[in-house]
Design a protein around this motif. Structure first.
Motif, PDB file in Angstrom:
ATOM      1  N   SER A 188       0.858  -1.182   0.000  1.00  0.00           N
ATOM      2  CA  SER A 188       0.000   0.000   0.000  1.00  0.00           C
ATOM      3  C   SER A 188       0.891   1.228   0.000  1.00  0.00           C
ATOM      4  O   SER A 188       1.431   1.611   1.046  1.00  0.00           O
ATOM      5  N   ILE A 189       1.086   1.850  -1.162  1.00  0.00           N
ATOM      6  CA  ILE A 189       1.982   2.993  -1.325  1.00  0.00           C
ATOM      7  C   ILE A 189       1.190   4.153  -1.921  1.00  0.00           C
ATOM      8  O   ILE A 189       0.558   3.997  -2.968  1.00  0.00           O
ATOM      9  N   ALA A 199       3.905   8.608   7.488  1.00  0.00           N
ATOM     10  CA  ALA A 199       2.874   7.669   7.927  1.00  0.00           C
ATOM     11  C   ALA A 199       2.017   8.253   9.036  1.00  0.00           C
ATOM     12  O   ALA A 199       0.844   7.911   9.175  1.00  0.00           O
ATOM     13  N   TRP A 215       1.006   2.736   5.318  1.00  0.00           N
ATOM     14  CA  TRP A 215       1.784   2.579   4.097  1.00  0.00           C
ATOM     15  C   TRP A 215       2.731   1.390   4.224  1.00  0.00           C
ATOM     16  O   TRP A 215       3.627   1.381   5.078  1.00  0.00           O
TER      17      TRP A 215
END
Length: 268
Positions: A3-4, A41, A111
């Motif tokens: 998940s970026i 994050a 992330w």
């Protein structure tokens, strides 16, 4: 699992991916979880914020029985905005028992560079089971109080980075008042699940907007509502030390061995 966000620099992400592959090959370990930590994050990055990749790794069964064990940290060179390092699974579990909140935060990062969801869920379950809520609160108190103490630059000005590093622990302490388990890492998630005064929320929103347009070490006038709220929050937390119980340590040992059985690089 990956998940970026689209605004991450693609070249930096590719460098992180390459480093994670090299970590496994050069150290004979498995990296089942690697995430972004730090302000990107947490939800309050600056234009020049670093990329702070953190990971957990698992050694072979034989390595965990070695009379001369290797270091429990793997570090890669700091280069530009790139900061990549990780912890041995054994270190992570021991820190969780000691009340260190970082392990749970890495598991709840929004992330993820690479990760096995089952490993994340298994370790998250273990962390929740062996974490003493009193020790966890003490961790956030010490982090938040130290950051707030160093935020003041005099003449009514504060360092934005330090202010946000104090705000997140303060919000987390209130989250722990009404929730159980491992707190979210991201500030937006924490705010969505926590009762925070409207004037404090407004100042947080204004400061975050300013920080998103300001270099990492930028300063601003001291936010009065945030200052009062954080100081009251920290003053209300019991700072008494409490050692981990033998029961938590035994549960942690059993959970660690179970994770090694499932995730060691030499598993069948």
């Amino acid at each position: 699992m990956r998940s970026i966000p689209t605004d991450f620099d693609a070249t930096v992400v590719a460098d992180i991916d390459a480093r994670l592959v090299a970590v496994e090959q050069d150290n004979d370990v498995r990296v089942p979880w690697a995430i972004e930590s730090g302000s990107r994050a947490w939800g309050f990055a600056s234009p020049d914020s670093d990329y702070d990749c953190r990971f957990f790794y698992v050694r072979s069964r034989k390595a965990y029985a070695d009379l001369w064990p290797s270091r429990d940290v793997i570090e890669t060179p700091l280069e530009g905005l790139l900061d990549v390092n990780g912890w041995d699974l054994r270190k992570a579990v021991r820190l969780a028992v000691a009340g260190n909140a970082t392990v749970g935060e890495w598991l709840r990062s929004p992330w993820v560079y690479r990760g096995d969801q089952q490993f994340r869920d298994d370790l998250l379950e273990l962390v929740a089971a062996v974490t003493d809520p009193v020790r966890l609160r003490r961790h956030y108190l010490h982090v938040g109080r130290a950051q707030w103490a160093h935020a003041d630059e005099g003449a009514g000005s504060v360092r934005l980075k330090r202010v946000f590093y104090a705000i997140r622990p303060a919000v987390t302490l209130h989250w722990l008042d009404t929730n159980s388990g491992v707190p979210p890492m991201n500030l937006d998630e924490l705010l969505a699940e926590t009762v925070v005064p409207d004037d404090v929320r407004a100042e947080i929103a204004d400061l975050r907007d300013l920080k998103s347009r300001t270099r990492e070490l930028g300063s601003a006038p001291a936010p009065q509502a945030i200052a009062h709220w954080t100081e009251v929050t920290f003053a209300a937390v019991d700072d008494a030390f409490r050692a981990p119980s033998d029961g938590l340590r035994a549960r942690a040992t059993d959970g660690f061995l179970s994770l090694v059985d499932r995730w060691a690089p030499d598993r069948p």
